[in-house]
Design a protein around this motif. Structure first.
Motif, PDB file in Angstrom:
ATOM      1  N   ASN A 119       2.995  -0.571  -7.593  1.00 44.62           N
ATOM      2  CA  ASN A 119       1.732  -0.523  -8.331  1.00 44.62           C
ATOM      3  C   ASN A 119       1.253   0.909  -8.547  1.00 44.62           C
ATOM      4  O   ASN A 119       0.068   1.139  -8.812  1.00 44.62           O
ATOM      5  CB  ASN A 119       0.658  -1.335  -7.618  1.00 44.62           C
ATOM      6  CG  ASN A 119       0.436  -0.851  -6.189  1.00 44.62           C
ATOM      7  OD1 ASN A 119       0.960   0.181  -5.789  1.00 44.62           O
ATOM      8  ND2 ASN A 119      -0.332  -1.605  -5.424  1.00 44.62           N
ATOM      9  N   ASN A 163      -2.322  -9.973   0.183  1.00 42.00           N
ATOM     10  CA  ASN A 163      -1.682  -8.689  -0.104  1.00 42.00           C
ATOM     11  C   ASN A 163      -0.761  -8.798  -1.317  1.00 42.00           C
ATOM     12  O   ASN A 163      -0.756  -7.946  -2.205  1.00 42.00           O
ATOM     13  CB  ASN A 163      -0.887  -8.237   1.124  1.00 42.00           C
ATOM     14  CG  ASN A 163      -0.533  -6.765   1.067  1.00 42.00           C
ATOM     15  OD1 ASN A 163      -0.616  -6.121   0.036  1.00 42.00           O
ATOM     16  ND2 ASN A 163      -0.116  -6.227   2.206  1.00 42.00           N
ATOM     17  N   THR A 176      -2.876  -9.417  -4.710  1.00 42.01           N
ATOM     18  CA  THR A 176      -3.645  -8.269  -5.206  1.00 42.01           C
ATOM     19  C   THR A 176      -2.776  -7.045  -5.458  1.00 42.01           C
ATOM     20  O   THR A 176      -3.300  -6.001  -5.881  1.00 42.01           O
ATOM     21  CB  THR A 176      -4.733  -7.893  -4.181  1.00 42.01           C
ATOM     22  OG1 THR A 176      -4.100  -7.573  -2.923  1.00 42.01           O
ATOM     23  CG2 THR A 176      -5.713  -9.028  -3.990  1.00 42.01           C
ATOM     24  N   PHE A 177      -1.484  -7.152  -5.221  1.00 40.29           N
ATOM     25  CA  PHE A 177      -0.601  -5.988  -5.304  1.00 40.29           C
ATOM     26  C   PHE A 177      -0.621  -5.366  -6.697  1.00 40.29           C
ATOM     27  O   PHE A 177      -0.643  -4.151  -6.852  1.00 40.29           O
ATOM     28  CB  PHE A 177       0.822  -6.397  -4.910  1.00 40.29           C
ATOM     29  CG  PHE A 177       1.766  -5.231  -4.768  1.00 40.29           C
ATOM     30  CD1 PHE A 177       1.731  -4.433  -3.643  1.00 40.29           C
ATOM     31  CD2 PHE A 177       2.669  -4.923  -5.764  1.00 40.29           C
ATOM     32  CE1 PHE A 177       2.595  -3.351  -3.503  1.00 40.29           C
ATOM     33  CE2 PHE A 177       3.527  -3.849  -5.638  1.00 40.29           C
ATOM     34  CZ  PHE A 177       3.490  -3.063  -4.504  1.00 40.29           C
ATOM     35  N   ARG A 185      -8.843  -2.610  -4.909  1.00 43.46           N
ATOM     36  CA  ARG A 185      -8.887  -3.882  -4.182  1.00 43.46           C
ATOM     37  C   ARG A 185      -7.642  -4.033  -3.310  1.00 43.46           C
ATOM     38  O   ARG A 185      -7.721  -4.445  -2.147  1.00 43.46           O
ATOM     39  CB  ARG A 185      -8.995  -5.041  -5.170  1.00 43.46           C
ATOM     40  CG  ARG A 185      -9.111  -6.413  -4.498  1.00 43.46           C
ATOM     41  CD  ARG A 185      -9.236  -7.506  -5.538  1.00 43.46           C
ATOM     42  NE  ARG A 185     -10.396  -7.276  -6.413  1.00 43.46           N
ATOM     43  CZ  ARG A 185     -10.646  -7.983  -7.522  1.00 43.46           C
ATOM     44  NH1 ARG A 185      -9.818  -8.939  -7.891  1.00 43.46           N
ATOM     45  NH2 ARG A 185     -11.715  -7.716  -8.248  1.00 43.46           N
ATOM     46  N   TRP A 186      -6.484  -3.702  -3.881  1.00 45.77           N
ATOM     47  CA  TRP A 186      -5.256  -3.838  -3.085  1.00 45.77           C
ATOM     48  C   TRP A 186      -5.255  -2.868  -1.912  1.00 45.77           C
ATOM     49  O   TRP A 186      -4.806  -3.200  -0.813  1.00 45.77           O
ATOM     50  CB  TRP A 186      -4.029  -3.579  -3.948  1.00 45.77           C
ATOM     51  CG  TRP A 186      -2.771  -3.627  -3.135  1.00 45.77           C
ATOM     52  CD1 TRP A 186      -2.104  -4.719  -2.699  1.00 45.77           C
ATOM     53  CD2 TRP A 186      -2.060  -2.490  -2.607  1.00 45.77           C
ATOM     54  NE1 TRP A 186      -1.026  -4.354  -1.946  1.00 45.77           N
ATOM     55  CE2 TRP A 186      -0.961  -2.997  -1.865  1.00 45.77           C
ATOM     56  CE3 TRP A 186      -2.237  -1.120  -2.691  1.00 45.77           C
ATOM     57  CZ2 TRP A 186      -0.062  -2.168  -1.236  1.00 45.77           C
ATOM     58  CZ3 TRP A 186      -1.335  -0.283  -2.058  1.00 45.77           C
ATOM     59  CH2 TRP A 186      -0.262  -0.806  -1.341  1.00 45.77           C
TER      60      TRP A 186
END
Length: 843
Positions: A46, A230, A233-234, A240-241
């Motif tokens: 990400n 986890n 939201t990656f 947020r992650w």
């Protein structure tokens, strides 16, 4: 039983195949990165920066932090991690790239050049995880593999597999490999849950699914929920992650604290000394290998502390090691010794770190020592050498006194009782005196001694309380049982080990039949000449205290000495004979040593005398040959004279080398330092080299830094070194080039002058490079060897270089030539700034 064995073997095969696939995949993906350019940092998928970095990486140097978000590169949006990696890989190493970075709602630009990813980079950043993960798996599966008598063996295996997946997939996770990211995310988050499960099993001794299934579901359900969050939201909003990512690490830290809390509460409730020792070992291992690494990860990921993230993970190996050791060890004393060693070494490490901090922050500034100055670590190293052993002994004494409540000094006790056992008296007095002194010193309630000697008809017995027991069957049983295969040597045994260790299952009743009549908690055999001739039984200690490893060590040592004392009368005459024989051999060895010294001196004097005697006739031959060569003579005659002159000069050089070697061996030649003009020195060597080349297809080059003009050294010794190195280079080079390169080099200890003599000759095998500097050593020592010489040239060079305060080294490959480098220290007056290079070539 057979079904359980196949079940166990099947699981172990699955573990092995799974580990092989993960490790091989990681290694193969690593090959695609080694010796290739990379951005100077690694990214999550990400586009957030990973915490895996080394201090010299360009990203770390530029100020890039863990979990920073890469937004743009050279004002262009980043399409993905693979695109960024590919762009950095296709550019030359050192190309600066401008990154737009998002950090906590702020945007900044950093210029980071790409760099080469080496094997060393991989090993220190990700290789640590690979090897630590493998060690984790092997150690953690060992209790299950060796059938530890505990229900915690299988949960421990599950935990180490989770850690194994977490660690082994780290490089793959940062480089878009073949392992799904969920495997690593869930491997990381399941680790603390498995640790809590393991602690509950050690506390309760029964499967948690039977005693508290709701708690078990909650523990693993929390981990699965965090892992799923986890993963979901990656690819979402980075902030947020990042919050979820940090929560995962905090949960790991909470798991470590929960493990320590459960084990600590179990320590207060456990009845047997063996179980308490196991829990203590696990507690210390969890502090070192579970709590401290998780705290380091939280501080690194949340507070951006500059902790070497990868190196902090190395200490995790202490956790499976301590748990596996506790599950597989049934000896109360081994566990106690391990725990004591762990506590003392940990305390010593904390003390040394505090000492270094005190020196660095308090003493350093007051005496002008700064963080980049080598004096601080040097002073600290000297201080550690001076105080290491006293501090370690002091810490061990504090641990013994305040943690183990030891009320006696083992060294003094050993000395006093040993002194008594060395007295010449009857065996009965020795036995009674031994028991009296041991029980009073160690605080033992009662003790019994039984001994049977081949030279006596009746058994010798002694007891502190006048115990009336039939000792004959007890000793007969002991002599049989201590010969069993599962006992490694004639070691002492505790009653708790006999009760808990499964290897004693077949003869457990027989063993307990020895312990119970004597009221014994500890039993040590009296062994003489690999034969059990008796035993000493010790009951519980006063005040409910436990036996420790130091107690067993002391009692074991004293019992060995007791056996010797009881046989003292029989062995006394033999010891006297052995003493006289020892003195005879020692005197003979001294005489042989003196003869060797005298022979060596005679050899050196002989060599020196021979060289002196040969110098005059050889000089005469050389002189007459040179005179005759000045005259008009036939070609064949001139060739003969040239050969005679050349061989005479070689012989003269050989004698000079032997004489110089003898002088250096005797330290009879002091240094005479003066300023030497380097170019004048090399000018003389040019003439010598041209003569030695003699038309051979060899190119001779001299390469000198222009800034180097003079050097303060002994001209005679320096010329000897260079002359010998050039002579060797020309001797072993048939064609090609011989080069002399002179340059200054910079190391931490100062500036040095490097004089390198390189050739394209036959080269030296790496296995022979360690012996070429030995005196009178040649690689081909046969009488039919191709190259002549005495084998003292390089040894003489090494000694001369050392006499000048320098050293000599060699780099060579067989068939590719050699480079001999002489390193000499430069004084301040000899150092010149802004060096440039000039060279001259002589063919």
């Amino acid at each position: 039983m057979r079904h359980q064995a196949w079940h166990r073997r099947g699981l172990l095969v699955i573990f092995a195949v799974f580990a092989f696939l993960i490790v091989s995949g990681t290694v193969l993906s690593s090959f695609q990165w080694i010796h290739k350019p990379f951005p100077g940092f690694f990214l999550h998928e990400n586009l957030t920066v990973g915490p895996y970095s080394l201090p010299h990486w360009s990203g770390n140097v530029a100020g890039l932090q863990s979990l920073d978000l890469v937004i743009k590169i050279d004002d262009s949006a980043v399409g993905g991690r693979a695109e960024l990696y590919e762009r950095a890989r296709n550019l030359p190493v050192g190309t600066p790239l401008t990154y737009t970075i998002g950090r906590r709602s702020h945007t900044l630009e950093l210029t980071i050049p790409n760099m080469m990813f080496t094997w060393q980079d991989w090993f220190l950043s990700f290789g640590v995880y690979v090897f630590t993960g493998l060690a984790f798996l092997v150690i953690g599966v060992a209790p299950y593999c060796f059938r530890a008598n505990s229900p915690a063996a299988l949960p421990l295996s599950f935990m180490v597999i989770a850690v194994f997946v977490w660690f082994e997939s780290t490089f793959d996770f940062m480089t878009a490999g073949f392992v799904p990211k969920e495997m690593r995310l869930f491997g990381m988050i399941l680790t603390p849950s498995a640790g809590i499960h393991l602690a509950l099993l050690m506390k309760q001794g029964r499967p948690v699914r039977y005693t508290n299934p709701v708690l078990l579901v909650f523990i693993y359900g929390t981990a699965i929920a965090l892992g799923a969050l986890n993963s979901l939201t990656f690819h979402g909003p980075p902030d947020r992650w990042i919050d979820v990512f940090r929560i995962n690490y905090i949960y790991t830290c909470i798991g470590a604290l929960a493990f320590l809390t459960i084990v600590g509460s179990a320590l207060r409730k456990t009845a047997t000394a063996l179980e308490r020792s196991r829990l203590r070992v696990m507690f210390v291992g969890a502090v070192l290998g579970f709590l401290l690494p998780t705290i380091a990860t939280v501080l690194t990921s949340t507070f951006q502390w500059a902790i070497p993230y990868n190196l902090a993970m190395i200490s995790t190996i202490f956790f499976p090691l301590s748990v596996a050791y506790a599950l597989l060890k049934y000896s109360l004393f081994d566990l106690g010794n391990t725990l004591k060693a762990g506590l003392t070494r940990l305390s010593l490490m904390v003390f040394l770190l505090a000492l270094y901090a005190a020196i660095f922050f308090l003493v350093g500034p007051s005496v002008g020592i700064y963080d980049k100055d080598p004096l601080t670590p040097l002073f600290f190293s000297i201080l550690v050498v001076l105080i290491f052993n006293p501090v370690l002994r002091g810490i061990e004494a504090l641990v013994d006194r305040y943690i183990y409540r030891q009320e006696y000094d083992p060294v003094k006790a050993h000395h006093d009782i040993s002194l008594f056992l060395r007295s010449l008296t009857t065996a009965r007095i020795l036995a009674n005196g031994f028991l009296e002194r041991v029980t009073s010193t160690l605080g033992i309630e009662k003790a019994v001694l039984i001994y049977r000697s081949p030279s006596t008809k009746n058994d010798l017995t002694a007891a502190t309380d006048g115990m009336e027991v039939d000792f004959i069957p007890i000793l007969d049983r002991a002599r049989i049982l201590w010969r069993t295969d599962h006992l490694a040597g004639f070691r002492g045994l505790s009653r708790s080990e006999v009760l808990a260790n499964p290897v004693f299952e077949p003869e457990r009743k027989e063993w307990l039949a020895m312990f119970e009549p004597l009221g014994s908690e500890l039993m040590i055999p009296i062994v003489f000449e690999q034969e059990v001739r008796g035993l000493v039984s010790y009951s519980a200690k006063r005040g409910g205290r436990e036996y420790r490893g130091d107690d067993l060590s002391l009692l074991g040592t004293l019992t060995e000495q007791l056996a010797l004392s009881l046989e003292n009368g029989i062995r006394y005459e033999q010891s006297e004979k052995a003493k006289h024989e020892y003195h005879r051999l020692y005197d003979e060895a001294e005489r042989a040593k003196r003869r060797l010294i005298d022979n060596d001196r005679i050899k050196k004097d002989f060599v020196a005398n021979i060289c002196h005697e040969l110098r005059t006739p050889v000089s005469t031959l050389i002189g007459f040959s040179e005179i005759l060569l000045d005259r008009e003579l036939p070609v064949e005659t001139r060739d003969i004279l040239k050969t005679m002159l050349s061989n005479g000069q070689d012989l003269s050089n050989m004698m000079d080398g032997l004489l110089n070697f003898s002088r250096m061996e005797a330290d009879a030649e002091p240094n005479s330092f003066e300023h030497i003009n380097v170019k004048d020195l090399l000018g003389g060597l040019e003439l010598m080299t041209q003569r030695l080349i003699r038309g051979r297809p060899i190119q001779f080059r001299i390469n000198i830094e222009d800034a180097i003009e003079t050097i303060n050294s002994d001209p005679r010794k320096l010329q000897q070194i260079l002359l010998q190195l050039l002579t060797n280079a020309l001797k072993f080079t048939e064609k090609g080039a011989v080069e002399v390169r002179i340059a200054t080099i910079y190391v931490q200890s100062g500036r040095f002058l490097e004089i390198a003599v390189s050739d394209t000759g036959i080269g030296i095998d790496k296995n022979d490079q360690d012996i070429i500097f030995d005196g009178f050593r040649q690689l081909d020592g046969s009488s039919s060897r191709r190259f002549g010489g005495t084998g003292v040239g390089l040894s003489l060079c090494s000694k001369l270089a050392a006499a000048l305060g320098g050293k000599i080294s060699v780099k060579s490959e067989l068939g590719s030539g050699s480079v001999f480098s002489v390193f000499l220290p430069l004084t301040v007056a000899e150092e010149h700034p802004q060096p440039s290079q000039g060279s001259s070539v002589i063919t």
